[in-house]
Structures are given as C-alpha cells and as structure tokens.
Scaffold this motif. Structure first.
Motif, PDB file in Angstrom:
ATOM      1  N   LEU A  24       0.859  -1.254   0.032  1.00 52.33           N
ATOM      2  CA  LEU A  24      -0.052  -0.032  -0.032  1.00 52.33           C
ATOM      3  C   LEU A  24       0.899   1.369  -0.050  1.00 52.33           C
ATOM      4  CD1 LEU A  24      -2.872   1.143   0.140  1.00 52.33           C
ATOM      5  CD2 LEU A  24      -2.852   0.993   2.628  1.00 52.33           C
ATOM      6  N   ASP A  25       2.057   1.130   0.614  1.00 53.34           N
ATOM      7  CA  ASP A  25       2.800   2.345   0.466  1.00 53.34           C
ATOM      8  C   ASP A  25       3.601   2.860  -0.752  1.00 53.34           C
ATOM      9  OD1 ASP A  25       4.586   0.301   0.568  1.00 53.34           O
ATOM     10  OD2 ASP A  25       5.996   1.021   2.103  1.00 53.34           O
ATOM     11  N   GLU A  26       3.373   1.684  -1.524  1.00 58.84           N
ATOM     12  CA  GLU A  26       3.770   2.053  -2.987  1.00 58.84           C
ATOM     13  C   GLU A  26       2.661   2.730  -3.887  1.00 58.84           C
ATOM     14  OE1 GLU A  26       5.646  -1.023  -5.019  1.00 58.84           O
ATOM     15  OE2 GLU A  26       7.236  -1.402  -3.280  1.00 58.84           O
ATOM     16  N   ILE A  27       1.523   2.295  -3.426  1.00 55.96           N
ATOM     17  CA  ILE A  27       0.316   2.702  -4.265  1.00 55.96           C
ATOM     18  C   ILE A  27      -0.102   4.089  -3.820  1.00 55.96           C
ATOM     19  CG2 ILE A  27      -2.242   2.380  -4.987  1.00 55.96           C
ATOM     20  CD1 ILE A  27      -1.419  -0.756  -4.814  1.00 55.96           C
ATOM     21  N   ALA A  28      -0.200   4.371  -2.603  1.00 52.41           N
ATOM     22  CA  ALA A  28      -0.760   5.606  -1.755  1.00 52.41           C
ATOM     23  C   ALA A  28      -0.350   6.986  -2.501  1.00 52.41           C
ATOM     24  CB  ALA A  28      -0.539   5.685  -0.531  1.00 52.41           C
ATOM     25  N   PRO A  29       1.109   6.987  -2.784  1.00 54.18           N
ATOM     26  CA  PRO A  29       1.418   8.389  -3.315  1.00 54.18           C
ATOM     27  C   PRO A  29       0.778   8.585  -4.692  1.00 54.18           C
ATOM     28  CG  PRO A  29       3.416   7.444  -2.471  1.00 54.18           C
ATOM     29  CD  PRO A  29       2.001   6.503  -2.336  1.00 54.18           C
ATOM     30  N   TRP A  30       0.871   7.434  -5.634  1.00 55.56           N
ATOM     31  CA  TRP A  30       0.248   7.842  -6.890  1.00 55.56           C
ATOM     32  C   TRP A  30      -1.137   7.849  -6.969  1.00 55.56           C
ATOM     33  CZ3 TRP A  30       3.478   8.804 -10.728  1.00 55.56           C
ATOM     34  CH2 TRP A  30       4.858   8.578 -10.288  1.00 55.56           C
ATOM     35  N   ALA A  31      -2.096   7.065  -5.919  1.00 50.48           N
ATOM     36  CA  ALA A  31      -3.271   7.258  -5.943  1.00 50.48           C
ATOM     37  C   ALA A  31      -3.812   8.680  -5.543  1.00 50.48           C
ATOM     38  CB  ALA A  31      -3.855   6.310  -4.813  1.00 50.48           C
TER      39      ALA A  31
END
Length: 76
Positions: A24-31
């Motif tokens: 999730l910590d890799e997806i959160a900034p892009w989301a």
C-alpha cells in the motif's frame, strides 16, 4: 531418456502459487496524485467560468465547453 510432464511443478521456471501483492505504501502516493489531478480536471470542466472563476475571460470555458456538455454539466 527422461520425459517431462506438461505440469511438472518441480521446474523452478514454472510459477506456482500466488503472486505477492503490491504494498500500500507504494500505491498511496500515486493514488493521491491521481485523485488530485481528477479533482482539478472536474473543477475546470464543471465550475470554471460558471458560478466561480479563477481566471479572467472566457478562455477556459470555451476550451472545455463541449466536454462540459458531453459530461452533462449545464453552462447556459
């Protein structure tokens, strides 16, 4: 001479099992970035030069005019 079955799971090149999930910590900034860009685009298509305007003139309104009607936002 040895024969290899089509479903030889001992082969290290045949993936077996489930793939690891994306953290999730890799997806959160892009989301978050995608959500911010979406909100800005919705603002310009739906509101700019309508009830509220950040820019003078009708340039933004005319640029997004057809898209506004296509998405169902009334402007006149």
């Amino acid at each position: 001479m040895s024969t290899v079955a089509a479903t030889d799971f001992a082969d290290p090149f045949v993936p077996v099992g489930t793939a690891p999930g994306i953290p999730l910590d890799e997806i959160a900034p892009w989301a978050t970035l995608a959500a911010l860009i979406a909100v800005i685009l919705i603002y310009f298509v739906s509101t700019e030069q309508g009830a509220y305007a950040l820019f003078d003139g009708m340039y933004v309104h005319e640029f997004v005019h057809d898209g506004r009607h296509l998405l169902g936002f009334p402007c006149h």
